[in-house]
Motif scaffolding. Structure first.
Motif, PDB file in Angstrom:
ATOM      1  N   THR A 108       4.899  24.313 -16.852  1.00 20.98           N
ATOM      2  CA  THR A 108       3.186  23.926 -16.021  1.00 20.98           C
ATOM      3  C   THR A 108       2.974  22.635 -16.260  1.00 20.98           C
ATOM      4  N   THR A 109       2.083  22.398 -16.316  1.00 24.47           N
ATOM      5  CA  THR A 109       1.814  20.500 -16.344  1.00 24.47           C
ATOM      6  C   THR A 109       0.661  20.727 -17.774  1.00 24.47           C
ATOM      7  N   ASP A 110       0.011  21.538 -17.667  1.00 20.96           N
ATOM      8  CA  ASP A 110      -0.545  21.176 -19.293  1.00 20.96           C
ATOM      9  C   ASP A 110      -0.417  21.398 -20.942  1.00 20.96           C
ATOM     10  N   PRO A 111      -1.654  20.737 -21.085  1.00 19.23           N
ATOM     11  CA  PRO A 111      -1.245  20.532 -22.429  1.00 19.23           C
ATOM     12  C   PRO A 111      -0.618  21.926 -23.320  1.00 19.23           C
ATOM     13  N   ALA A 112       0.190  21.679 -24.346  1.00 20.64           N
ATOM     14  CA  ALA A 112       0.910  22.804 -25.238  1.00 20.64           C
ATOM     15  C   ALA A 112      -0.203  23.996 -25.650  1.00 20.64           C
ATOM     16  N   ASP A 113      -1.115  23.377 -26.539  1.00 19.51           N
ATOM     17  CA  ASP A 113      -2.213  24.164 -26.692  1.00 19.51           C
ATOM     18  C   ASP A 113      -3.022  24.440 -26.024  1.00 19.51           C
ATOM     19  N   LEU A 114      -3.465  24.289 -25.350  1.00 17.68           N
ATOM     20  CA  LEU A 114      -4.004  25.498 -24.393  1.00 17.68           C
ATOM     21  C   LEU A 114      -2.925  26.384 -23.133  1.00 17.68           C
ATOM     22  N   ILE A 115      -1.717  26.436 -23.808  1.00 16.75           N
ATOM     23  CA  ILE A 115      -1.140  26.926 -22.521  1.00 16.75           C
ATOM     24  C   ILE A 115      -0.934  28.205 -23.750  1.00 16.75           C
TER      25      ILE A 115
END
Length: 221
Positions: free
Chosen positions: A132-139
Motif C-alpha cells: 500500500t502507499t502509506d508510511p511504513a511506521d503507520l502501517i
C-alpha cells in the motif's frame, strides 16, 4: 391588388454574435467534461480481460498480466525491514495491493487471508505480501493493532504500484491502489491477476474462498 412587402432580415448584431460564440464554447466545455467523466468512470486504462464468473465478483485483469515477468521491487515493511520480491524466489507469492489505512475492509481482507492460510497453501500459495502507499511506521502500527503477521510494505511514491498498474482501480483515483491480487510463480512470472477494485463496483473485500475460486479457474498453468 396589394403586393406584400418582405422586410429584409437584419444581420445579427455584434452582441448576438458574441452570445452565440459564448454558448458554443460552453457546450464544447461540457462535452469535454462528460467525456472525461466517462473515461474516469471506466477506470482509466482499459483492462485486458474481464470476468464475472467463478467467484461471482466482477473483476478485470490489468497489465502486466499472466505470462509477464513480475516487476522487481524492494520496499520497507511495517517493521522497518526491507522486503524484496527476490526474497520469494522459488516460492509462489500472492501480492495483495490495497488502499491502506483509510480502508478497514482492506485490513479485514488480510485477516481473512491469514485465517485461511491452509486453503491458500493447498492452492499452491506459499506466502502473501500486501503493498500500500502509506508510511511504513503507520502501517506497522496498524498491523500490530489488527494482530496481523502478513508483511505489509510501504510504497509511498507509488513506483511499484505503477509498475504493476495497481493504482488504476481504486476509489481515490490513481494516487491509491485499489483491490488487486497478483500471483507470482517461483520463476518470477505472473501466473494470475485479478483487479476487483474498479468502477462501478469498488469491491474492497471478498472472502478468501472466492479469491481462490477465481485463482483456480484462471491461473496460468
Amino acid at each position: 391588388m396589394t403586393k406584400s412587402v418582405t422586410t429584409p432580415r437584419r444581420p445579427p448584431s455584434p452582441r448576438h454574435r458574441r452570445r452565440r460564440f459564448a454558448l458554443v464554447g460552453v457546450l464544447a466545455v461540457l462535452a469535454v467534461a462528460v467525456l472525461y467523466l466517462v473515461y474516469r468512470g471506466g477506470g482509466g486504462a482499459p483492462p485486458t480481460a474481464s470476468n464475472s464468473t467463478g467467484s461471482g465478483y466482477p473483476h478485470v485483469a490489468g497489465t502486466p498480466g499472466a505470462g509477464s515477468a513480475a516487476p522487481a521491487f524492494t520496499l520497507t515493511a511495517g517493521d522497518g525491514k526491507p522486503v524484496s520480491l527476490s526474497d520469494y524466489h522459488g516460492k509462489t507469492v500472492l501480492l495483495y495491493f490495497q488502499e491502506g489505512l483509510s480502508c478497514q475492509p482492506c485490513w479485514n481482507q488480510i485477516g481473512d487471508l491469514e485465517q485461511h492460510e491452509a486453503a491458500l497453501r493447498a492452492a499452491g500459495v506459499d506466502a502473501v505480501v500486501s503493498i500500500t502507499t502509506d508510511p511504513a511506521d503507520l502501517i506497522g502500527r496498524k498491523a500490530t493493532d489488527e494482530r496481523l503477521s502478513t508483511p505489509v510494505l510501504s510504497d509511498p511514491d507509488l513506483a511499484v504500484s505503477r509498475a504493476y498498474g495497481a493504482n488504476k482501480y481504486g476509489m481515490m483515483g490513481d494516487m491509491r491502489d485499489g483491490h488487486s491480487f497478483v500471483l507470482v510463480g517461483p520463476d518470477g512470472t505472473i501466473r494470475w491477476r485479478a483487479d476487483y477494485g474498479g468502477a462501478p463496483k469498488y469491491t474492497m473485500f471478498l472472502p478468501t474462498g472466492k479469491v481462490l475460486a477465481d485463482l483456480t479457474a484462471e491461473r496460468l498453468r
